[in-house]
Design a protein around this motif. Structure first.
Motif, PDB file in Angstrom:
ATOM      1  N   GLU A  28       0.749  -1.255   0.041  1.00  0.00           N
ATOM      2  CA  GLU A  28       0.172  -0.212   0.551  1.00  0.00           C
ATOM      3  C   GLU A  28       1.296   1.025  -0.115  1.00  0.00           C
ATOM      4  OE1 GLU A  28      -3.165   0.928   3.079  1.00  0.00           O
ATOM      5  OE2 GLU A  28      -3.586   2.653   3.204  1.00  0.00           O
ATOM      6  N   GLY A  29       2.173   0.927   0.803  1.00  0.00           N
ATOM      7  CA  GLY A  29       2.842   2.571   1.182  1.00  0.00           C
ATOM      8  C   GLY A  29       3.756   2.501  -0.431  1.00  0.00           C
ATOM      9  N   ARG A  32       0.710   4.253  -2.864  1.00  0.00           N
ATOM     10  CA  ARG A  32       1.202   5.508  -3.198  1.00  0.00           C
ATOM     11  C   ARG A  32       1.815   6.752  -3.075  1.00  0.00           C
ATOM     12  NH1 ARG A  32      -3.733   6.820   0.703  1.00  0.00           N
ATOM     13  NH2 ARG A  32      -4.599   4.376   1.485  1.00  0.00           N
ATOM     14  N   ARG A  33       3.054   6.272  -2.812  1.00  0.00           N
ATOM     15  CA  ARG A  33       4.472   6.517  -2.996  1.00  0.00           C
ATOM     16  C   ARG A  33       4.280   6.999  -4.940  1.00  0.00           C
ATOM     17  NH1 ARG A  33       6.659   3.679   1.229  1.00  0.00           N
ATOM     18  NH2 ARG A  33       6.771   2.474  -0.426  1.00  0.00           N
ATOM     19  N   ASP A  36       1.465   9.197  -5.975  1.00  0.00           N
ATOM     20  CA  ASP A  36       2.240  10.871  -5.457  1.00  0.00           C
ATOM     21  C   ASP A  36       3.538  11.244  -6.598  1.00  0.00           C
ATOM     22  OD1 ASP A  36       0.359  10.807  -4.054  1.00  0.00           O
ATOM     23  OD2 ASP A  36       0.587  10.729  -1.886  1.00  0.00           O
ATOM     24  N   ALA A  85      -4.831  -1.905  -3.443  1.00  0.00           N
ATOM     25  CA  ALA A  85      -5.397  -1.425  -3.723  1.00  0.00           C
ATOM     26  C   ALA A  85      -6.515  -0.509  -4.008  1.00  0.00           C
ATOM     27  CB  ALA A  85      -5.164  -0.215  -5.476  1.00  0.00           C
ATOM     28  N   ALA A  88      -7.404   0.030   0.238  1.00  0.00           N
ATOM     29  CA  ALA A  88      -7.053   0.913   0.330  1.00  0.00           C
ATOM     30  C   ALA A  88      -7.538   2.191   0.058  1.00  0.00           C
ATOM     31  CB  ALA A  88      -5.779   1.330   0.158  1.00  0.00           C
ATOM     32  N   ILE A  90      -7.479   3.630  -2.934  1.00  0.00           N
ATOM     33  CA  ILE A  90      -6.455   4.324  -4.714  1.00  0.00           C
ATOM     34  C   ILE A  90      -6.507   4.160  -5.467  1.00  0.00           C
ATOM     35  CG2 ILE A  90      -4.911   5.231  -2.700  1.00  0.00           C
ATOM     36  CD1 ILE A  90      -3.209   3.109  -3.073  1.00  0.00           C
ATOM     37  N   ARG A  93      -7.371   6.088  -8.950  1.00  0.00           N
ATOM     38  CA  ARG A  93      -6.229   6.760  -9.247  1.00  0.00           C
ATOM     39  C   ARG A  93      -6.019   5.739 -10.343  1.00  0.00           C
ATOM     40  NH1 ARG A  93      -3.845   8.977  -4.424  1.00  0.00           N
ATOM     41  NH2 ARG A  93      -2.458  10.300  -5.523  1.00  0.00           N
TER      42      ARG A  93
END
Ligand code: C2E
Ligand code: MG
Ligand code: MG
Ligand code: MG
Length: 293
Positions: A28-29, A32-33, A36, A85, A88, A90, A93
């Motif tokens: 998940e991290g 997200r990175r 982003d 994803a 989470a 996300i 996106r």
């Protein structure tokens, strides 16, 4: 002794659970990175393009866009990270990133003289309800040119298939064709079709992969093709790996396929090169007088 074994089992279970939880958390991290990274350019994600091929002619007529986590860390496939994803919150996106890239590439390839017929992307349930998706689709016509946009869905959406989802699918259908992915597996089946309007089905590779050896698989493929024809649905075979499968699919009446026999999912650069080679080959063939063939 028995007591000891029991306690051992518990701790092994805890250990496994912890590993699973930690890797979920880590993935998940990473997602997200990756998202982003740079505002709208998700530098840690990449899109691969797998050829969709006319089984009668062998000509590439489009692609399925498949997302990859490309952050330089240990490779993890979408089968593993898409569900993470989704949980989470996300995945929309990711899907919108893939759609945007697919449209951009389609326009670039058409400009380079390689117009396509089918541009296919996968959507998760929550993406379907995303307002940005509607905005993106409204602006898609220009990039698509003569290509048709395919949106691949799975039955997991039925579970969340509340009336708003159904309504939204109807709206999406004005700009795109809707298909049921992995058809015939636990993910997608006939029941879905009574509730949701769709335009095509994708035969899962579980059946295609063994249809040469397994009479049951072949019968299933045959009946699914008949079924699609009866309803006027398009049909696309997944996981085509051998010429024998191509021949069987054609004799069953399936006209479009994808799989390692034709090509693995490729980077944008590689897919563009394959299209360029194909155009050169087709031109040479067209230029040659028929009598010398
Ligand atoms: P899918 O939509 O059914 O995609 C087909 C999968 O089969 C891809 O795996 C592809 O690489 C693989 N494949 C293609 N041809 C062959 C073949 O001949 N033999 C075999 N053994 N495999 C083949 P991939 O890329 O790992 O994707 C797995 C799944 O992840 C996809 O299954 C799709 O459900 C999901 N997925 C991929 N990209 C996205 C995305 O952008 N958004 C969402 N929501 N899901 C995605
Ligand atoms: Mg798919
Ligand atoms: Mg599929
Ligand atoms: Mg599949």
């Amino acid at each position: 002794r028995a007591k000891g074994t029991g306690r051992n089992r518990v701790s092994v279970f805890d250990e496994q659970l912890r590993t699973v939880m930690m890797s979920r958390f880590a993935i998940e991290g990473r997602l997200r990175r990756a998202l982003d990274d740079d505002g709208d350019v998700a530098a840690g994600l990449a899109v691969n393009y797998q050829p969709l091929v006319d089984l009668d002619t062998g000509v590439i007529i489009g692609f399925e866009a498949l997302v990859r986590l490309a952050d330089g860390e240990s490779p993890v496939g979408p089968d593993l990270f898409i569900p993470i994803a989704e949980e989470a919150g996300i995945v929309d996106r990711i899907d919108l990133f893939v759609l945007g890239q697919a449209l951009r590439q389609t326009a670039l390839w058409a400009e380079a003289g390689h117009p396509l017929e089918i541009v296919s992307v996968n959507l998760s349930a929550s993406t379907i309800m995303s307002p940005e998706l509607l905005v993106e689709l409204d602006g898609a016509a220009q990039a698509l040119g003569s290509a048709e946009l395919h949106l691949e869905l799975t039955e997991r959406m039925i579970i969340q298939g509340t009336p708003p989802v159904k309504e939204r699918l109807g709206l999406l259908r004005t700009n795109a064709r809707l298909g049921l992915d992995d058809f015939g597996t636990g993910n997608s089946g006939y029941a879905y079709l009574m509730d949701f309007p769709i335009d095509f089905i994708k035969l899962d590779r579980t059946f295609v992969g063994v249809m040469e050896e397994d009479a049951v698989a072949r019968a299933i493929v045959s009946s699914m093709v008949d079924f699609a024809e009866g309803l006027g649905l398009g049909i696309i075979a997944e996981g085509v790996e051998t010429i024998g499968q191509v021949d069987l699919l054609r004799s069953e009446g399936c006209r479009i396929g994808q799989g390692f026999y034709y090509g693995r999912p490729l980077s944008a650069k590689e897919f563009g090169e394959v299209l360029a080679r194909q155009s050169t080959g087709l031109e040479a063939k067209a230029a040659k007088p028929a009598s010398t063939a």
